[in-house]
Design a protein around this motif. Structure first.
Motif: not given
Length: 491
Positions: A256-257, A268-277, A282-283, A342-345
């Motif tokens: 989700a780069l 390692i892990i993300a908090i928030g919507d990785v697909a967001g604009s 995203v933390k 979200p699916v790929t991450y």
């Protein structure tokens, strides 16, 4: 839903379902052949019991795999006929080799193995087991060669608007395939190992008969699982470096780069919507520079983000789909080059996480059964039985990531390949009505669900039956040594 979306759902459901059987068949067939080899060399009855018990479960799983696998190739003509016309000159060759060579050998020698127990000489019968087992690996090789060509097309020219193969050797030795094959086989051994640990651990915990069979099976599964995870890590690193070169958008979506980084950190892990604009919402918890190392074996390589790659893809492959009525609602619309983040991450992390958990359970099982110990804790059977599911989930997550990560392409452009050898997924679907696809989707899903119930019933039946369900009954005066009845049953 439109035809494209329904067709993708159907192919996804049937593929993931089928692949639940494939790795267990591949891994377990090799382990069963090894068990039989050990019996032929030593004459120890426990190895015969192991061969019989695990071989019965192998046969149940193989039968289901064949039934569900046949549907896969039918779908290329049913729902993906435009794709078949585009790539048929290339894609058909490895699939034909799989059917005419590998599967023919599998079915022939499996039949000889099933019916040759009391008819063939020991070593000939053992050779049949190895022929069948190695053929399952050859089958996987040809299928992976075909799939890898979709991920990285090689060995072709572009003539009359479609790819024409000019080197089958290039297709079969595609570096993408050569990296995928050991990774997939290691995943198969991970599945088979967890299956051995789970079933044998449960029987061992019950402290019933044949403790030597269950202990040997559990420890074999534990060691194989640990070794398989090591191979998965090494081959996964190789695949990551190829992904960086061949499919940079897939690598960016795995992390989700959003923006290019140099050096690039591994999330390692993300908090928030990785697909967001807004990427800043995203933390993430990162390991500095690790993604650069995974991409190029150093800690300073630049890794391009999604936003920059969108611009590059639009310049190379266009900003809008062709204004073709066959594309339905996508005709003339902007192309979305970003896979489902979200699916790929999370799929990428589930693949790694479930694999690590499976290996960890194997290590724990080995520790708890060291020096003749028998686990007595009530949580042990739940742990090892639950561990059976982890490599299945890891394998499924890995394939979902691999296939969805290349969207919107069904044939991904090769950055150093021939111009024009690529295809959007939206262009690959057959000209069907939604009603037709809904009908086949519902029918296949229903049939597959029924087959799943049958497989679970048979597996449960033979697992609970244990060794006694696959060996001939002993006479009252029989000892633990193989008598005439046992030997006659074997050969």
């Amino acid at each position: 839903m439109e035809v494209l979306e329904l067709a993708r759902w159907q192919f996804g459901i049937t593929t993931v379902y089928h692949f639940l059987m494939v790795p267990l068949t591949i891994g377990l067939s090799i382990l069963v052949a090894a068990m039989q080899t050990r019996w032929v060399r030593t004459g120890e009855l426990r190895h015969l019991k192991m061969t019989k018990f695990w071989g019965k479960l192998l046969l149940v799983n193989f039968a289901m795999g064949v039934v569900t696998g046949i549907v896969q190739e039918f779908q290329f003509g049913m729902n993906w006929s435009a794709y078949s016309r585009f790539v048929g000159d290339v894609f058909g060759a490895p699939l034909a080799m799989e059917g005419l060579v590998a599967f023919f050998v599998e079915s022939t020698f499996l039949g000889l193995w099933i019916f040759g127990w009391d008819r063939l000489p020991k070593k000939v019968h053992l050779a049949c087991a190895w022929a069948f087992s190695l053929a399952t690996m050859a089958s996987a090789y040809f299928i992976l060669a075909a799939n890898s060509w979709m991920q990285h097309p090689v060995g072709v020219t572009f003539e009359n608007g479609k790819p024409t193969m000019n080197s089958i050797w290039a297709v079969l030795t595609n570096n993408t395939a050569l990296a995928a094959i050991p990774h997939t086989l290691a995943g198969a051994f991970s599945v088979a190992a967890a299956f051995l640990v789970g079933v044998a651990g449960w029987h061992l915990w019950r402290r019933g008969d044949h403790a030597d069979v269950w202990r040997s099976s559990l420890r074999l599964g534990g060691w194989v699982g640990v070794a398989a995870f090591a191979v998965l890590a090494i081959t996964g690193d190789t695949q990551g470096k190829l992904m960086f070169e061949q499919q940079p958008m897939k690598m960016a979506s795995a992390e989700a780069l959003c923006h290019t980084e140099q050096p690039a950190s591994f999330s390692i892990i993300a908090i928030g919507d990785v697909a967001g604009s807004n990427c800043e919402d995203v933390k993430t918890f990162n390991v500095p520079a690790l993604l650069s190392f995974l991409a190029h074996n150093d800690f300073k390589t630049e890794v391009k983000g999604v936003e920059d790659l969108i611009t590059e893809y639009q310049a190379k492959y266009g900003t809008n789909y062709p204004d073709d009525p066959a594309l339905g609602s996508l005709a003339g619309k902007p192309i979305d080059y970003v896979p489902n983040l979200p699916v790929t991450y999370w799929g990428f992390r589930m693949m790694i996480g479930f694999g690590a958990v499976s290996a960890g359970i194997g290590v724990l099982a080995l520790w708890l059964t060291r020096r003749g110990r028998v686990p007595g804790s009530r949580w042990f059977p739940w742990l090892v039985l639950g561990g059976v599911a982890t490599p299945f989930l890891g394998n499924s997550a890995g394939w979902i990531f691999t296939e969805m990560g290349r969207q919107p392409f069904v044939v991904v452009p090769n950055p150093t390949g021939v111009d024009g050898v690529w295809m959007f997924t939206a262009q690959a679907v057959s000209r069907l009505t939604t009603g037709e696809v809904w009908t086949s989707l519902i029918a296949l899903t229903t049939v597959y669900a029924a087959l799943g119930v049958v497989e679970l019933y048979l597996m449960r039946k033979y697992v609970r039956g244990g060794v006694d369900a696959v060996m001939p009954p002993k006479k009252p005066d029989d000892s633990d040594k193989p008598g005439e009845d046992t030997l006659a049953f074997a050969y």
